[in-house]
Design an enzyme around this catalytic site. Structure first.
Site, PDB file in Angstrom:
ATOM      1  N   GLY A 149       3.742 -48.035 -21.388  1.00  0.00           N
ATOM      2  CA  GLY A 149       5.132 -48.478 -21.378  1.00  0.00           C
ATOM      3  C   GLY A 149       5.229 -49.932 -20.940  1.00  0.00           C
ATOM      4  N   CYS A 150       6.407 -50.494 -21.139  1.00  0.00           N
ATOM      5  CA  CYS A 150       6.594 -51.918 -20.855  1.00  0.00           C
ATOM      6  C   CYS A 150       6.544 -52.204 -19.363  1.00  0.00           C
ATOM      7  CB  CYS A 150       7.884 -52.424 -21.484  1.00  0.00           C
ATOM      8  SG  CYS A 150       9.353 -51.445 -21.094  1.00  0.00           S
TER       9      CYS A 150
END
Lengths: 344, 344, 344, 344
Positions: A149-150
């Site tokens: 994920g970011c």
């Protein structure tokens, strides 16, 4: 050598960024891109920046067409990849999932946070977490990569040197993270309208955000034991960029943090440790795959302060996916990822 | 009763906000506003929003004209008020300094951070710190009020209930604060150009910011003993608003934080404690004198998380100055400060 | 005297702005605000800026409750007011429609642009177009006021002096108009997401926009004959504000445009003609009911160039509605509308 | 073949964009970049996005070092290139001036608008205006190219097909143009601060802008006779992008505008004529060298409406300079200019 690629679900921001990067990659040929909602529509109709660069149209999801690719990216809502990936992997396709289906090892934790049962525990166990800076070799051999994920990418890269070297009190880590609105996707939702998110700033998910278990899993792997982490995400009134401000209490304040970080990332092509006293700007990585990090010890005390920036759509999503593809297919890790951040 | 007022140095953002608020105050009459650079220029030429509301022109600084006022505001660079205020106070004028000259009690600390000697120690000792929520009575009687800084207002109000009640480990407080660009003023500087500060996010002053000693002084007064504080400010790509994200380790996690905050601010007209689970938005106070606060205990653990928002130009500057004026002159505290935030 | 008011459909941006203005109006008491979707929810839950100012909750549309009001505002999608207004007017309620149901006199034109038949031709014939600068007296007596659209207000006010005095070639007028995103409303739609509308600029509706017939109707009334108008709207990456750039070829270039405009609007409380050489800024009217106008004759040629700005949610919607209310009920026209634009 | 290049004055936004593009050009080697103010400072200190891509430091202007290059770019304030270019050209260096010194043929006009005498009339007469779409062959042979201004590029390309084919009344052209703030440069000035230019929109230079004579010169060359042009620039609250909205009255409304434009630009690599009904977005060219154009005939009348977008720093400055370099040195015109716009 040309690697043939497919994309499932490419209409969102992660999808368009993947298209932009693939169009500039010299050894990947995009063969198919699916979207149920946009089947038949040329990609460049939805994304005019791709006119002249991508001639494909979106097509209905079609396992045969996807199975003919060397690699398939999933840029889909959570729950889709775990349904479709097994059949592709069985037929020898390698898969990179930009969603969250395969990021969490403990499937009961996964189910708690994502609100569904996991349909594919065997593949979940096999999947490799695609953070090259933490486990490059496993990625090279993986059939299925769970692209991070970011927020997890920025927070983990920022904390790793402290945790791997056992430098901080891991019982009370704080990650105060801020993201541009593109992290929330392209689905029309009220809170990401310009008139809601513009000229405004607020925290969200303070009682718990889905990226928390993913981050904790990575930090615990680095530390070798459970950690106590407070993670608070905020929405910045801008489009791209994540800034992670990380706090950890030093066990020995005399440690040379700058040297620790410089050494840890010396060989990393996409992690740039800034000179002492720096404050990295999100725009310095806009459109690029770099993470830039600065370390501080405010007032010379015992608090380690780490500032890390990334472009959430590149190193936090599509760029890292391509970096993983390069590793999986034995290409130079930086191929197609040398674009310079657009500034101003 | 009409109170006559003067402003020294009203061309900056704090100045124009003070003008906007004064124009709507039923019992204050602005008599004089000085600016050496703009002497002779009508206020409304520089600030067209004031056309039809403020007919004054800027004038050269003139002690006689200022001394004829009941109250004088200083919206000047640091170092100016300490030169000019003594003569006014001697002649019976009450002074509200929106700069930093009188905020720090320990003048050696002040000199270290502001890089000059203090020219007026006697007044510095007499000055009252103008945070009504912490010391309303002293403000009522003050001849000279040191109006708090923008970050210090949000951070102190957010931490006060925890410190006054002795609920957290004061050795390791963290204040991760974010501000819109108007806090940096109207002087042309490269880093606050739209093309530098827009679509960008970064920390600054991580090694030490002038508001740190001011915040620490206030927190130590509340706690009754020294505190350990890490304060990291960030620049948000927007104009108005401060968001303070505050972290403190609870000594007893079973405390009812919501009840503590609700009780502490129950009688405060300008502090609004939001319902449990809230995430205050900076826009909800844009143009208004309110501070809105939410409290969380992430994952039910031992970390107290406080989210506080204010408009840095109102409660963080001009609005609080007017609140102090109301107190000093025996007016209703909320007079002229009831404007509703402009949203969206 | 207190006027009791109701609002039908107050959850959008026009609604919240009407609420903000009504809360500051000394002689209007809001009795009821309806929203089918949000019935039961306190207004301040959706709009936290109204906490402490508006205690009402949204309620189900209820003709009885509305009929007990002196005046009812419709801030509803097109088509709603023409269904509900007749019953209210029959019972003596005066109605101000902020939608488009009653703006166009020629109902076949209305049907063409709005895609439905008009259900209430009689009231449409009676309705008064609520642009006070063009027809104040009729508004005073009206039972039903059609509040003008946002673009039409700015474009008409900008062109009126030229057309009323017959100064330009009316065969080829150009209105190049630009609006912030709040004009598009609060419904989640893709093109007004921060990530779509931010850092971006484009025209829309170049082949025809619903405000075109409304503008043309007003210009033709002023000119006394048909006009040729090209109207091109654009979306500005910001929240509030409309800027109209208007072009008309002067029949006699020697006319003193500045004098014409100054004379035309000399008695208008909400139209401010700026000094020669000015370029009005949208922010100079943000949150206020003012329109500011500047006139130019580029290179001293025969082109009249008019620059006009307004806040689309105030003079372009809710503020003008309140101005109309003041006229309808014999109150001072500026009552509750003296707020100063928030700048910066 | 490697072409060696120098840059004079590379600290502004045009400079950094040129650096970004040169770093990605396979056949140009940057040898020297000068800046009096920043001599000795590594380029990547000022522009962290270039860390790892550009290792040069700024140096004092040094004719010898520059004379050793094949080509020198001037990204300097007006007046500098005309002083320094002659000596370089004498020594066989080819020069591309991104400033305005050589754009205007009529030096008395130049002097009127730029407020100084021209020091180098001979070179001004020889200089080739670098708009490839209008005069590619002359550029190939040029020793000195005057790179067009940002507005002039968009406005000229948008109008060219109409004027070359004599389709419109050239007596009353209107160019309503809008630009992001990067066009105003990186020098700290009040009106381009985030707090002044953000959330704001206004026209400027309505009585005359320096780009007007440049545009008029180009349009007259295309038309073959004098034209009447009204040009009004506006400042958009964003960083990059120009949108030109162009109006011209068709002499024969039955012309197929779409076909005219498609044919005119069919072979142009950097002009993209969009399908009928399109509204080009500035973001669709952000960071790229493309111009995208749409044509409309509103309501099927006699007004031709042209919408053109470009990135003012790329096709409007640095990208076009590189395009000119490619032409001058016989390279493929698109070399190093194939980057895709970053969207969102």
């Amino acid at each position: 050598m040309t690697i043939t690629a497919g994309i499932v679900g490419g209409t969102g921001y992660t999808g368009v960024e993947l298209l932009r990067l693939l169009a500039g990659h010299p050894q990947v040929a995009l063969q198919v891109i699916t979207s149920r909602a946009q089947a038949g529509v040329p990609v460049s109709t939805i994304y005019p920046n791709l006119r002249g660069h991508i001639d494909l149209a979106f097509s209905e999801p079609d396992t045969e067409a996807l199975a003919a690719c060397d690699v398939v990216f999933f840029a889909t809502p959570n729950g889709t990849a775990m349904e479709m990936a097994p059949a592709l992997i069985d037929r020898g396709v390698r898969v990179i999932d930009l969603g969250a289906d395969f990021r969490i090892r403990d499937l009961s934790v996964w189910s708690d946070w994502y609100g569904m049962a996991h349909s594919c525990p065997a593949l979940a166990a096999e999947a490799v977490y695609g953070l090259p800076e933490q486990g490059r070799d496993a990625i090279r051999r993986a059939r299925l990569v769970a692209n991070p994920g970011c927020y997890p990418t920025a927070v983990q890269l920022g904390f790793l040197p402290l945790l791997e070297a056992g430098l901080v009190d891991t019982g009370q880590l704080v990650a105060d993270a801020k993201s541009g609105a593109s992290g929330a996707g392209r689905q029309p939702r009220q809170h990401t309208l310009l008139c809601e998110a513009g000229e405004n700033f607020h925290a969200y998910g303070a009682s718990g955000h889905r990226h928390l278990p993913e981050i904790r899993q990575g930090l615990e792997a680095a530390a070798g034991h459970p950690v106590g982490l407070t993670f608070v995400p905020h929405l910045i009134p801008m489009i791209r960029g994540i800034h992670a401000t990380l706090y950890g209490r030093l066990l020995d304040p005399s440690v040379d943090l700058q040297a620790v970080y410089a050494a840890r990332f010396a060989d990393e092509p996409f992690v740039d440790v800034l000179p002492p006293g720096s404050h990295p700007e999100t725009r310095s990585v806009r459109g690029s795959n770099m993470v830039r990090i600065a370390v501080h010890r405010p007032e010379g005390g015992d608090m380690a302060l780490v500032l890390a920036v990334e472009d959430n759509l590149v190193k936090g999503a599509a760029g890292q996916a391509l970096q993983n593809l390069n590793l999986m297919f034995g290409l130079p890790e930086t191929l197609g990822l040398q674009g310079i951040a657009v500034l101003p």
